[in-house]
Every structure is written in structure tokens, then in C-alpha cells.
Enzyme design. Structure first.
Site, PDB file in Angstrom:
ATOM      1  N   SER A 103     -21.125  29.232  10.172  1.00  0.00           N
ATOM      2  CA  SER A 103     -21.918  29.119  11.670  1.00  0.00           C
ATOM      3  C   SER A 103     -23.278  29.097  11.334  1.00  0.00           C
ATOM      4  O   SER A 103     -23.837  29.941  10.568  1.00  0.00           O
ATOM      5  CB  SER A 103     -21.364  30.097  12.632  1.00  0.00           C
ATOM      6  OG  SER A 103     -22.165  29.787  13.904  1.00  0.00           O
ATOM      7  N   TYR A 108     -19.966  38.670  16.223  1.00  0.00           N
ATOM      8  CA  TYR A 108     -19.604  37.505  15.800  1.00  0.00           C
ATOM      9  C   TYR A 108     -20.816  36.801  14.734  1.00  0.00           C
ATOM     10  O   TYR A 108     -20.423  36.603  13.617  1.00  0.00           O
ATOM     11  CB  TYR A 108     -19.652  36.307  16.967  1.00  0.00           C
ATOM     12  CG  TYR A 108     -19.627  34.878  16.321  1.00  0.00           C
ATOM     13  CD1 TYR A 108     -18.261  34.306  16.052  1.00  0.00           C
ATOM     14  CD2 TYR A 108     -20.716  33.863  16.379  1.00  0.00           C
ATOM     15  CE1 TYR A 108     -18.199  32.970  15.883  1.00  0.00           C
ATOM     16  CE2 TYR A 108     -20.611  32.756  16.024  1.00  0.00           C
ATOM     17  CZ  TYR A 108     -19.137  32.320  15.646  1.00  0.00           C
ATOM     18  OH  TYR A 108     -19.249  30.948  15.281  1.00  0.00           O
TER      19      TYR A 108
END
Length: 698
Positions: free
Chosen positions: A575, A588
Site C-alpha cells: 500500500s 495498518y
């Protein structure tokens, strides 16, 4: 001797359905029915025909047209355009041009001059065998029961005994114009014949209607199967010499051996494997006749073309469970087969023979375990296994009533290295960029995973699709196999945090396809929470899936790829947040950063083994994403102070290029790292985020 007949072949002809079809439609219907049952004919084997009155497009006069299955088709799955159409009178006229056996192949080019209505379908070498039979409808099939009789030492006598003089017999001869002349002449001289058995090859039957021809074919095959069932010696193949290994042990051995074999035979072309431990296979590989019958090879040309001159026997002994010895001796066993194949080529080659092809075996027989087959793609490997099961059935039947006779070595070579067969191979399309590659994709039921699967499949890879959502997984696999075929993919329900499940999934990949070349770690979650509100459970869940899960999958990939010893590609779908910090998502972001650094560490370790490890970093892929369906979308919308339906526009405007990022964009990045386009790239990061300065890697 048994009094029990064989299992009946069902008559599936539907009069009501057939009544709505024209004559060509009934031919197709008959063909599909016959090809749907492997007891009747093998995949791609045999052909069917009809002689139909049609209007000549030039003269508008009525002419007889031969409709016959074209070259390379499969009667079980073909459509109407799978038939060649030829003027029957012009085919008859070719008899005057035929110059004898030494000039067989030149007649194939002449078929083009007989084409009716500019039909582009290439004509089969078997066309004369249909054209010159004086009956309207003709079937040619490779039924195991009939070939068992045809491949017996006293095949002609058995043909008379089994069929009571209603079928003729022609000794083995390579299909072509001369055999067509002989078949037609025999049918003319014996109007009472309902067909002919071709020695070592198969069955021809005929009748005056499509339904009658279909029923005649069934009747003859059933007659042969019943006769064999009643007269076969028991036990088959002289009985068992070894005991079958337990099911779990068979599966474990297959998972261990197949990647090793695959790696050792994939130097010039990547191979895909297939494993079967079907009862008939186990009966054969366990039998006392294995070492006598297997070296004889197959008899039917179609069987032989798919399975090579003979199988390779692996010296596994279930009683001693000597798997270690088999593995230690694998290089020499494979090398011995290659030497034997090379010697066969040198003995049989002619001045104009094509160059020797891959000398590795296609079929690998393992006592107590089953059979492996390897080919350029999964469908070809599976079909090769089906063909060898056909050959096993033939050997069982023939050796049970007589002595089995394989195809003579020179005849086998003449088929395998036939110039017409070589020309057909040369016409094959160029392999796709991932042909022969096996890809394993986690999170494969989601948006990015699904797009990645489609991209890799489109380039010729076959897939193991892993996902924790069983319903979505089944839906994805069903859709993929509907579009790409039954051999394209398998699904594996997987929780990437479950170590035993991850190990088992790679074993399943090894059994299903023979190994793994490409691993795409894409399973994921997303969460947002201020650090002071982040529970240990939430933190740990991110780490379990996004860090530990990626580690477990990579570790098993490394173990399997190192056993194969042909390199590999591992791609992490991480990501933008692994590079660019984001407030309110510490768990995250930290887990994604862990992924990226793990990939770099693995790139260091993998380089010596040819294993490349790279990362694709997407950002804000909303469309099709399961992650964005729930709380994450709500949290991100709240964080940006917009409605949920405005979120995609927020991310689009935030990007430097003012573009949305879609699953297909990420899949393109994955494909780049999976393919040889990036053969010299490892330890790299590709951002697919429409531009984000915070995520620049330099």
C-alpha cells in the site's frame, strides 16, 4: 471366466430434439453424444461424417457433400464450424491422381481443391476413410473395448469371434489415402458388414441415418465390452505385486515428487503437472505385469501421440516407503529416460525427419501411488492422463484374453515425427508470456485479486486462488473456469494466519499443477483508529494478516520454489501507506511497512535461487474491493469529512494525476513483476497510486 457383462452404454438419442435438426445438425448432435463418453472415444480422438445433398453455390445444382470432422477438433465439444465440407465427386476423382504409398502426404494438399463453399476448416488426414465408404453416415471412434481386441496378438481371429463376422478387420496401417481405399473396398465387397476394426487403432461403423449410425456404434462397443468382461482372466494384470499406499501418503508423495520432477524437466519449456490415483491406475501400477506391459507403450496412434513412446517408471516401494531413495536417484532415472528416448530417435529417424523434440517423459508411473503426467499446459497434461488410462484399459482387456501388442517402434516414430504432424505443430500460435507458469494468489476473490487472476490467466498461467471467504471464492473460481476452461484454476479456502493451512495449500498446488512459479500475496484488511483508541486486538489483527500472513505464504513459496530449482516471482500487494504515514491508521500503516521491508529482505535471500521479490503499492482502490465495502469506507469518509459516495472523488483529486486507481491498474503492475518483462528486477517497489509525492521511494 466371468458371466458378468460390462456396464451398459446409455443410448442418449432424443428423437424429439433430433427432429428439429437438419442433417448436418444431427451429425453434430451425434458427434457430441459420442464424444461425451470416454469409454467411446478419447478427447480429440476419432471423427464422424455424413454425406449430404446440398445446393452447389456456383451451379445451384444438387451435389453430394462430405461433412467430416476437421483436423484437430474434438467431437465431444465441437460446434458446427468444426466440420470440413468437401465435394464428394472431387474426392472420388483424387483416386486417379494417387501415386501410391510413397506419395501419401501429397494427397493431403489435394483435399483443399475439393473444398465445398470455401469452408476454411482444415481437413483431417482421416477424410478418405470416410469419403470412400459407400454409406451415408460413418463413425470412427477409439473405444477402449474395441482397441483391446484390435491390439491383441490374434486381433483378426478375435474380431471374427466377438462380432460374428459382421465386422471386417484391416491390419495396422498409418491413416491416409491408401487406408481409405482399402476401407472403402472392404465395405463395398462386404455389404453385410456394419463396420471394420482397424488393427491397433480403433473402430469404424456405418449406417444410413445419423441415429442408426449412433446406435450401431454403441451396439458394437457394448458387444466388445461384454465379451471382454465375460472372457477376461482374473485378476487383471496377473494380480497385485505391491500394496497401495494410504490415501494421505499417496497425496503427500505426489506433493513431494511432482515439483522435483517438474523442475528437472522444465529447462527448455515450463511444464504443468497432473496427478491421478484412480482405481484403474492403481490396479496397473501395483500389478505384477507393470514392468512387462508399460515398456511396450500404447497401440492407438492418438494414445501414443499424447503419451510418448513409453512411460517412465519410478522405483518407489510402498512396503519400504523408500521415497528418500527415489528422490536421491531422480536425476539418474530422468537422465536414463532421456538417453533411451534419444537412442529411439536415432534408430528410427529418416533423412527428412524433424529435429528431436523434448526427450523427457510425459507419463510417470509410481507403484502404490498413481500416475503423474506433465505437458505444456494443464489441459494437455490432464488429457495425457486420460489417454494413458485408455491405454491401461486396452492393456487390461488385451492381456486378459490374449497378449497385448503395442505399436511397433518404427511405426510409432513415423506417427510422432510425421511431417504432417510437424506442420500442424508449426501452425500452433506462439505461446503466451506466462504459458507453463503456475500462479498462487491470496485474496483472490476480491477486487485486486480477481483482476490479477484474470490478467495472469490471460497470459497463459494457471491459478491457485486462495481466499478466506468461501462463498466469494467459489463464485470467483466458477466464473473463471466458465471463461477459461476447467483446467484454468482451482480454489483453496485459506486463512493466511493459519500456518498448517498455508502449508497444506502449497501442497495442494503441487498436486494440482506440479508446483508454483508466481506468488501474489494480496490478502488484506484495513482499519482506521487513533492510536489511543487502537486496541491490542486490532493491532494484532493487522499484524497477523498483513505481516505474519505474508511471511507464512512467502516461506512456503520459498520452500517449494527452491525444491523446483527453476526460480520464481513473489509479488507483495502492499500500500501507499507502507511508505507514506497516515494519521489515524497506525496499525495498518505499520503492518504495510512491515510487508515492504519483508519483501526487500526476501529479495536478498531469494536472489541466489533465482527467486525475485517485488512490491506493488496501490492507493485507494475502491471499485470491487471487499476492504472498502464496510467500516474502512465509513472511517475514511468520516476522516475526510465527506459522504461515502464522494470518497472516490476525494482520492482522485488528491492524486497528482487526478485519476482513480482501479483493480486492473494494480493487476498490470503485478503482471509486470510476474513476467519476464521484469526478469532483472528484484527488491523493487512500483507505486500504482496516480501519483503521491509522500510515497516517492527515493
Amino acid at each position: 471366466m466371468s458371466e458378468v457383462a460390462a456396464t451398459p452404454l446409455p443410448n442418449l438419442w432424443d428423437d424429439a430434439f433430433a427432429a428439429g435438426l437438419d442433417e448436418a445438425g444431427q451429425l453434430l448432435y451425434r458427434s457430441n453424444l459420442l464424444g461425451a463418453d470416454l469409454r467411446i472415444t478419447n478427447f480429440g480422438g476419432g471423427n464422424t461424417s455424413a454425406k449430404i445433398e446440398m445446393k452447389d453455390p456456383l451451379t445451384r445444382e444438387s451435389v453430394r457433400v462430405l461433412w467430416v470432422k476437421g483436423s484437430g477438433g474434438d467431437i465431444g465439444s465441437m460446434k458446427r464450424d468444426g466440420f470440413s465440407t468437401l465435394y464428394l465427386d472431387k474426392l472420388e476423382g483424387l483416386k486417379g491422381l494417387y501415386r501410391g504409398l510413397a506419395h501419401e502426404d501429397e494427397m493431403v494438399a489435394m483435399f483443399n481443391h475439393c473444398t465445398f463453399d470455401l469452408n476454411p476448416r482444415a481437413t483431417s488426414i482421416d477424410t478418405p476413410l470416410h469419403a470412400f465408404v459407400p454409406h451415408r453416415h460413418v463413425d470412427h471412434v477409439h473405444a477402449d473395448a474395441v482397441i483391446a481386441i484390435a491390439a491383441s496378438e490374434d486381433a483378426e481371429r478375435l474380431t471374427r469371434e466377438v462380432f460374428g463376422g459382421k465386422l471386417g478387420f484391416l491390419p495396422w496401417q498409418r491413416p491416409g489415402f491408401d487406408l481409405g481405399l482399402k476401407l472403402g473396398e472392404m465395405a463395398m465387397r462386404h455389404p453385410d458388414y456394419v463396420g471394420v476394426v482397424l488393427g491397433g487403432h480403433g473402430l469404424f461403423t456405418w449406417a444410413e441415418t445419423s441415429k442408426a449410425c449412433y446406435e450401431m456404434t454403441l451396439r458394437v462397443i457394448q458387444q466388445a465390452a461384454d465379451w471382454l468382461a465375460i472372457h477376461e482372466q482374473k485378476p487383471a494384470f496377473g494380480g497385485a505385486m505391491v500394496q497401495t499406499a494410504a490415501p494421505d501418503r499417496r497425496r503427500a508423495i505426489a506433493a513431494r515428487l511432482m515439483p522435483l520432477i517438474r523442475g528437472k524437466i522444465s529447462a527448455d519449456e515450463r511444464k504443468i503437472g497432473h496427478f491421478t490415483d484412480a482405481p484403474e491406475v492403481l490396479e496397473f501400477v501395483n500389478s505384477s505385469a507393470l514392468t512387462t506391459l508399460a515398456p511396450l507403450g500404447t497401440s492407438c496412434p492418438d494414445h501414443f501421440l499424447r503419451t510418448k513412446i513409453r512411460p517412465l517408471l519410478l522405483p518407489y516401494d510402498p512396503a519400504r516407503d523408500n521415497l528418500g531413495e527415489v528422490i536421491a536417484g531422480l536425476d539418474e532415472v530422468l537422465a536414463a529416460y532421456r538417453r533411451d528416448y534419444t537412442a529411439y530417435y536415432e534408430r528410427c529417424k529418416r533423412p527428412d525427419s524433424p529435429a528431436m523434440r523434448d526427450p523427457n517423459a510425459v507419463v510417470y508411473l509410481v507403484p502404490g501411488v498413481g500416475m503423474f503426467t506433465f505437458a505444456k499446459d494443464k489441459a494437455t497434461a490432464r488429457v495425457a492422463a486420460e489417454f494413458y488410462v485408455n491405454a491401461i484399459n486396452v492393456m487390461r482387456g488385451a492381456s486378459g484374453v490374449s497378449a497385448y501388442v503395442g505399436l511397433a517402434e518404427q511405426e510409432a516414430f513415423n506417427i510422432e515425427y510425421w511431417l504432417l504432424e510437424e506442420a500442424k505443430l508449426q501452425r500452433m500460435p506462439k505461446p503466451k508470456s506466462l504459458a507453463g507458469r503456475i500462479a498462487y494468489v491470496t485474496g483472490g476473490a476480491g477486487g485486486i485479486g480477481g483482476a490479477t487472476a484474470e490478467r495472469l490467466l490471460g497470459e497463459g498461467a494457471c491459478l491457485i486462488i486462495a481466499d478466506i471467504d468461501e462463498s466469494a471464492l467459489n463464485e470467483r473460481v466458477t466464473a473463471i473456469t466458465k471463461r477459461h476452461g476447467r483446467d484454468a484454476a482451482i480454489g483453496v479456502k485459506l486463512d493466511v494466519t493459519d500456518e498448517a493451512a498455508v502449508v497444506a495449500s502449497f501442497e495442494e498446488a503441487a498436486r494440482a499443477f506440479g508446483g508454483v512459479d508466481i506468488v501474489v500475496s494480496n490478502a488484506g484488511i484495513a482499519s482506521a483508529s487513533p492510536v489511543e483508541d487502537t486496541s491490542l486486538g486490532l493491532w494484532q489483527r493487522n499484524m497477523d494478516i498483513l505481516a505474519t500472513g505474508y511471511f507464512l505464504v512467502s516461506r512456503e513459496a520459498f520452500r517449494l520454489m527452491q525444491r523446483q530449482n527453476i526460480g520464481g516471482a513473489i509479488i507483495f500487494v502492499a500500500s501507499k501507506n507502507g511508505l507514506a504515514a497516515s494519521a489515524g491508521a497506525s496499525a495498518y500503516c505499520a503492518a504495510k511497512a512491515s510487508e515492504i521491508h519483508l519483501a526487500r529482505c526476501l529479495a536478498l535471500e531469494g536472489a541466489a535461487h533465482g527467486i525475485r521479490v517485488n512490491t506493488v503499492n496501490p492507493d485507494a482502490v475502491l471499485r470491487g474491493s471487499k476492504i472498502w465495502e464496510g467500516e474502512w469506507r465509513q472511517q475514511r469518509a468520516a476522516s475526510n469529512k465527506v459522504a461515502e459516495d464522494q470518497l472516490e472523488e476525494v482520492y482522485r483529486q488528491r492524486s497528482m494525476l487526478k485519476l482513480s486507481v482501479f483493480p486492473e491498474d494494480v493487476a498490470e503492475g503485478v503482471y509486470f513483476f510476474a513476467s519476464d518483462l521484469s526478469a532483472k528486477s528484484t527488491g523493487n517497489i512500483l507505486n500504482v497510486d496516480a501519483g503521491n509525492a509522500q510515497a516517492f521511494t527515493r
